[in-house]
Design a protein around this motif. Structure first.
Motif, short mmCIF file in Angstrom:
data_model
loop_
_atom_site.label_atom_id
_atom_site.label_comp_id
_atom_site.label_asym_id
_atom_site.label_seq_id
_atom_site.Cartn_x
_atom_site.Cartn_y
_atom_site.Cartn_z
N GLN A 121 0.65 -0.92 0.15
CA GLN A 121 0.11 -0.28 0.00
C GLN A 121 0.71 1.78 -0.16
O GLN A 121 0.66 2.33 0.59
CB GLN A 121 -0.85 0.13 1.37
N GLY A 122 2.34 1.07 -0.23
CA GLY A 122 3.21 2.32 -0.25
C GLY A 122 2.83 2.83 1.48
O GLY A 122 3.20 3.89 1.61
N ARG A 123 3.08 2.09 2.22
CA ARG A 123 3.62 2.40 3.42
C ARG A 123 3.59 1.34 4.86
O ARG A 123 4.08 0.69 3.86
CB ARG A 123 1.89 2.22 4.13
N THR A 124 4.33 2.17 5.49
CA THR A 124 5.78 1.41 6.34
C THR A 124 5.07 1.19 7.71
O THR A 124 4.00 1.81 8.22
CB THR A 124 7.02 2.23 6.39
N TRP A 125 5.66 -0.09 8.36
CA TRP A 125 5.26 -0.23 9.93
C TRP A 125 5.35 0.94 10.79
O TRP A 125 4.54 1.53 11.69
CB TRP A 125 5.19 -1.35 10.49
N ASP A 126 6.44 1.57 10.90
CA ASP A 126 7.10 2.82 11.66
C ASP A 126 6.38 3.61 11.35
O ASP A 126 6.58 4.97 11.64
CB ASP A 126 8.45 2.84 11.52
N GLY A 127 5.55 3.69 10.02
CA GLY A 127 4.73 5.93 9.53
C GLY A 127 3.37 5.11 9.99
O GLY A 127 2.89 5.49 9.63
N MET A 128 2.58 4.22 10.61
CA MET A 128 0.87 4.00 11.17
C MET A 128 0.99 5.18 11.90
O MET A 128 2.26 5.13 13.19
CB MET A 128 1.25 2.61 11.83
N PRO A 129 0.01 5.21 12.61
CA PRO A 129 -0.27 6.31 13.03
C PRO A 129 -0.34 5.66 14.58
O PRO A 129 -0.79 4.24 14.74
CB PRO A 129 -1.40 7.13 12.75
N VAL A 130 0.20 6.67 15.74
CA VAL A 130 -0.24 6.33 16.92
C VAL A 130 -1.84 7.93 17.65
O VAL A 130 -0.96 8.65 17.87
CB VAL A 130 1.13 6.53 18.27
N SER A 131 -2.50 6.80 17.75
CA SER A 131 -3.72 7.68 17.70
C SER A 131 -4.26 8.78 19.07
O SER A 131 -4.02 9.73 19.19
CB SER A 131 -5.37 7.23 18.05
N LYS A 132 -3.49 8.37 20.15
CA LYS A 132 -2.81 8.81 21.05
C LYS A 132 -1.88 9.96 21.64
O LYS A 132 -2.33 10.41 22.69
CB LYS A 132 -4.04 8.26 22.26
N LEU A 133 -1.38 9.52 20.80
CA LEU A 133 -0.05 10.35 20.92
C LEU A 133 -0.37 11.91 20.38
O LEU A 133 -0.39 11.77 19.47
CB LEU A 133 1.13 9.19 20.25
#
Length: 474
Positions: A121-133
């Motif tokens: 999908q053109g995304r990376t694991w470390d680029g996924m959001p942390v919603s409450k941060l």
């Protein structure tokens, strides 16, 4: 034309080859030839025209993709060419995901599958959001350290760092498209990244003679940009012993492995670790070698120590985290970090670290020859210092010991124990086996006598069983 990662020859069609089609679609694409043997000779297939209709339908029905199936002919023999393009999304066959790697086809599951789906999908694991941060939750000391290092290495100007924390995170591409801070931001700058990512810390242990002989240990927690300096300080002040050498009148402290090379290996472990594994980085330190392990992955083409130290491109496992560390000046681009490791080892005259890639990345760092030489010399000096004047003969020492024992310890010791003590004075580094051979008795008997002498406070063992020596306390 030869078989390769993207070309495969099969003499006849089998439905099981649909897995290969799936694997090509999930990797970089490829071509499967039907009617050619393993040597590349065209053997032909009798049912080519029927397969020309069957195979495309099978592929579409089972995987929902379209491939080119071409009828070819050579010397009157028909064969098929199946051309598979790389697909932008992950493809499964009967609920299983396959991936072409080198010359093999393998299944991908679990965390590796999650990574592959994100990558498609053109995304990376470390680029996924942390919603409450939130940006105000980030560590100010970690941000200040990042700015100091970035300016010091010339990666950012002082003017570029005089921005709000939110702007800094945006400039580092640490927000996702929906305005959430990413996992890379949490790892690099949050005071306790383990709140979001389990195992985001470094574990250090010092071992004796065996892998089970753990003597002491520490854990390094906090933002990743701070963990590196903390871990290096611990390793080179608490865990590694500096031996002394001289160049003229200049006193030089020598460790068994160059600090610059160690830092680069540790940085690679921190930046390229598979954090979804939930396991900490583990550093096992011994007297003359060290292991650094992380559950990461190396690019498929870099599958040996030799290839790592050749010219190669940089393919970071966590690209957003790697970009943050690059901007800080802590790591290099284009795979140049291995040049730093090589230069450090050459400066010390030591061997290059050895890499193993089974169940993660394990790096073995061995001591340089000069350090091993200094260790031997220091062991000799320690033995002389602890056991008397090195100018005396062993006979004089034995006589002196006998006199002491006669005066003070006659009632405590047996003749056999006195005999044993005389040997320890002559050769403090002798082993249980050596003593047993000299006295003509069993090792069990010698071990019992040594234990009795220790219990009576006459002797003590200094150092390990293999490299230590006996100190006479009487």
């Amino acid at each position: 034309m030869q078989e390769s990662q993207s070309i495969e020859w099969k003499e006849s069609w089998q439905d099981d080859y649909l897995k290969w089609i799936c694997g090509y679609a999930n990797a970089s694409g490829g071509t499967l030839f039907i009617g050619i043997d393993d040597r590349g000779n065209v053997k032909g297939i009798k049912n080519a025209k029927a397969l020309l209709e069957k195979i495309p339908n099978q592929i579409t029905d089972t995987m929902g993709i379209i491939v080119d199936v071409n009828l070819c002919n050579k010397d009157g023999l028909d064969y098929l060419e199946i051309v598979v393009d790389k697909y932008p999304t992950m493809i499964s066959f009967q609920g299983v995901y396959y991936y072409r790697s080198g010359s093999t086809m393998r299944t991908i599951t679990g965390k590796e599958l999650d990574r592959a789906i994100l990558r498609a999908q053109g995304r990376t694991w470390d680029g996924m959001p942390v919603s409450k941060l939130k940006v105000e939750d980030l560590s100010q000391s970690a941000i200040a350290l990042f700015k100091k290092k970035a300016i010091g290495r010339g990666r950012l100007t002082e003017e570029e760092t005089k921005v709000s924390d939110q702007m800094l995170m945006e400039n580092l591409r640490l927000y996702d498209d929906d305005g959430y801070l990413t996992r890379a931001a949490a790892l690099a700058f949050y005071p306790d990244p383990e709140r979001w990512i389990t195992g985001a810390y470094i574990k250090i242990g010092f071992f004796g003679e065996s892998d089970s002989d753990l003597l002491y240990q520490d854990e390094v927690h906090g933002p990743l940009v701070e963990q590196i300096d903390k871990a290096m300080d611990l390793i080179y002040t608490k865990y590694m012993k500096a031996l002394i050498t001289y160049q003229g009148i200049q006193r030089i402290e020598r460790f068994f492995f160059h600090p610059d090379a160690c830092r680069e290996i540790l940085l690679n472990a921190v930046v390229h670790k598979a954090y979804e594994s939930c396991n900490p980085i583990q550093i096992s330190i011994y007297e003359d070698h060290m292991y650094i392990w992380n559950e990461g992955r190396m690019p498929e083409e870099l599958d040996s120590t030799e290839k790592l130290f050749e010219k190669h491109s940089s393919k970071p496992y966590n690209p957003k985290l790697a970009n943050t560390f690059f901007k800080s000046g802590m790591i290099e681009a284009w795979g140049r970090g291995f040049d730093k490791i090589r230069r450090g080892c050459e400066e010390y005259g030591g061997p290059l670290p050895q890499y193993e890639f089974s169940g993660g990345v394990m790096v073995l760092c061995n001591a340089c020859d000069l350090y091993l030489q200094l260790m031997r010399e220091n062991d000799g000096k320690a033995t002389q210092k602890e056991n008397g004047d090195p100018q005396r003969s062993s006979g004089e020492l034995t006589e002196k010991l006998t006199e002491k024992l006669t005066e003070k310890l006659t009632e405590k010791l047996t003749d056999k124990e006195i005999e044993l003590l005389k040997l320890l004075v002559e050769d403090p580094a002798c082993t249980t086996g050596n003593i047993a051979e000299k006295l003509g008795v069993s090792r069990v008997t010698i071990a019992k006598r040594l234990r009795n002498l220790k219990d009576k406070g006459i002797i003590v063992r200094v150092g390990s069983d293999r490299k230590g020596y006996w100190k006479i306390l009487a």
